[in-house]
Design a protein around this motif. Structure first.
Motif, PDB file in Angstrom:
ATOM      1  N   LEU A  96     -41.413  25.109 -28.960  1.00 26.95           N
ATOM      2  CA  LEU A  96     -40.232  25.864 -28.214  1.00 26.95           C
ATOM      3  C   LEU A  96     -39.041  27.073 -29.406  1.00 26.95           C
ATOM      4  CD1 LEU A  96     -39.777  24.601 -24.917  1.00 26.95           C
ATOM      5  CD2 LEU A  96     -42.081  26.641 -25.299  1.00 26.95           C
ATOM      6  N   GLY A  97     -38.120  26.513 -30.491  1.00 28.56           N
ATOM      7  CA  GLY A  97     -37.337  26.600 -30.983  1.00 28.56           C
ATOM      8  C   GLY A  97     -37.974  27.411 -31.895  1.00 28.56           C
ATOM      9  N   LEU A 121     -38.445  32.494 -32.166  1.00 26.45           N
ATOM     10  CA  LEU A 121     -37.555  33.464 -33.407  1.00 26.45           C
ATOM     11  C   LEU A 121     -38.496  34.611 -33.177  1.00 26.45           C
ATOM     12  CD1 LEU A 121     -37.051  30.595 -36.512  1.00 26.45           C
ATOM     13  CD2 LEU A 121     -35.427  31.306 -34.971  1.00 26.45           C
ATOM     14  N   MET A 122     -39.592  34.950 -33.045  1.00 27.31           N
ATOM     15  CA  MET A 122     -40.575  35.729 -33.113  1.00 27.31           C
ATOM     16  C   MET A 122     -40.176  36.924 -31.613  1.00 27.31           C
ATOM     17  SD  MET A 122     -43.654  35.029 -35.057  1.00 27.31           S
ATOM     18  CE  MET A 122     -44.415  36.352 -33.947  1.00 27.31           C
ATOM     19  N   PRO A 123     -40.032  38.130 -32.630  1.00 27.49           N
ATOM     20  CA  PRO A 123     -39.397  38.664 -31.555  1.00 27.49           C
ATOM     21  C   PRO A 123     -40.032  38.740 -29.768  1.00 27.49           C
ATOM     22  CG  PRO A 123     -39.892  39.915 -33.251  1.00 27.49           C
ATOM     23  CD  PRO A 123     -40.564  38.546 -33.575  1.00 27.49           C
ATOM     24  N   LYS A 124     -41.495  38.894 -29.950  1.00 28.55           N
ATOM     25  CA  LYS A 124     -41.384  39.150 -28.336  1.00 28.55           C
ATOM     26  C   LYS A 124     -41.611  37.763 -27.500  1.00 28.55           C
ATOM     27  CE  LYS A 124     -44.467  42.659 -29.037  1.00 28.55           C
ATOM     28  NZ  LYS A 124     -46.283  43.450 -29.064  1.00 28.55           N
ATOM     29  N   GLU A 125     -41.083  36.809 -28.411  1.00 28.01           N
ATOM     30  CA  GLU A 125     -40.900  35.341 -27.549  1.00 28.01           C
ATOM     31  C   GLU A 125     -39.644  34.944 -27.220  1.00 28.01           C
ATOM     32  OE1 GLU A 125     -43.868  33.395 -26.722  1.00 28.01           O
ATOM     33  OE2 GLU A 125     -45.204  34.678 -28.511  1.00 28.01           O
ATOM     34  N   HIS A 126     -38.721  35.694 -27.312  1.00 26.06           N
ATOM     35  CA  HIS A 126     -37.127  35.533 -26.702  1.00 26.06           C
ATOM     36  C   HIS A 126     -37.151  34.847 -24.720  1.00 26.06           C
ATOM     37  CE1 HIS A 126     -35.326  36.712 -30.351  1.00 26.06           C
ATOM     38  NE2 HIS A 126     -36.496  37.844 -30.976  1.00 26.06           N
ATOM     39  N   GLU A 127     -38.163  35.660 -24.211  1.00 25.72           N
ATOM     40  CA  GLU A 127     -38.021  35.867 -22.480  1.00 25.72           C
ATOM     41  C   GLU A 127     -38.772  33.648 -22.405  1.00 25.72           C
ATOM     42  OE1 GLU A 127     -39.754  37.578 -19.899  1.00 25.72           O
ATOM     43  OE2 GLU A 127     -38.865  39.275 -20.504  1.00 25.72           O
ATOM     44  N   TYR A 148     -39.066  20.234 -40.190  1.00 21.47           N
ATOM     45  CA  TYR A 148     -39.387  21.365 -39.829  1.00 21.47           C
ATOM     46  C   TYR A 148     -38.963  22.690 -39.954  1.00 21.47           C
ATOM     47  CZ  TYR A 148     -42.409  17.575 -37.257  1.00 21.47           C
ATOM     48  OH  TYR A 148     -43.114  16.529 -37.138  1.00 21.47           O
ATOM     49  N   ILE A 149     -39.343  23.257 -40.711  1.00 22.90           N
ATOM     50  CA  ILE A 149     -38.351  24.539 -41.055  1.00 22.90           C
ATOM     51  C   ILE A 149     -39.156  26.155 -40.526  1.00 22.90           C
ATOM     52  CG2 ILE A 149     -36.992  23.195 -42.612  1.00 22.90           C
ATOM     53  CD1 ILE A 149     -38.805  25.762 -44.859  1.00 22.90           C
ATOM     54  N   LEU A 176     -46.128  33.756 -36.534  1.00 25.02           N
ATOM     55  CA  LEU A 176     -45.702  32.806 -38.034  1.00 25.02           C
ATOM     56  C   LEU A 176     -43.935  33.130 -37.961  1.00 25.02           C
ATOM     57  CD1 LEU A 176     -46.161  31.802 -40.307  1.00 25.02           C
ATOM     58  CD2 LEU A 176     -46.482  34.416 -41.770  1.00 25.02           C
ATOM     59  N   ALA A 177     -43.111  32.260 -37.652  1.00 26.48           N
ATOM     60  CA  ALA A 177     -42.177  32.281 -38.076  1.00 26.48           C
ATOM     61  C   ALA A 177     -41.227  30.563 -38.823  1.00 26.48           C
ATOM     62  CB  ALA A 177     -41.426  31.718 -36.783  1.00 26.48           C
TER      63      ALA A 177
END
Length: 113
Positions: free
Chosen positions: A14-15, A19-25, A53-54, A71-72
């Protein structure tokens, strides 16, 4: 090194996915996690270095291709070739399939090559 996602690693995933733009919500992020947990064609892998994990990559495996859905890389590791290493490794794992991207992941993938 790529490490396959397990349900016990939900918070880490989840963390990184956030970081993906569309996954903030949060609601959208939870729906994304359900997709990876419930759909056998959706696979997620962590990039691990020195026990941490990076980075993360999520793919959808199809008959003749795989699609990079997510991909983040942690901000503190960006610009160090981690994204390229993740993509190279996933290409080796799925060498018989053509790699595709989504609109969201295309810019990142093309920027690392």
């Amino acid at each position: 090194m790529l490490v396959k996602y397990r349900n016990s690693q939900n918070k880490v995933a989840l963390g990184l996915l956030s970081l993906m733009p569309k996954e903030h919500e949060l609601k959208h992020l939870q729906q994304t996690m359900l997709r990876y947990q419930q759909n056998k064609n959706w696979e997620m892998y962590f990039w691990q270095e020195e026990g941490k994990y990076i980075g993360i990559i999520g793919i959808e495996v199809q008959k003749q291709e795989f699609v990079i859905q997510h991909l983040a890389v942690l901000p503190s590791f960006r610009g160090e070739g981690v994204g390229k290493a993740i993509v190279n490794e996933i290409q080796k794992m799925y060498s018989g399939l053509k790699m595709m991207t989504t609109e969201e992941t295309e810019a990142f993938v093309t920027s690392i090559y």
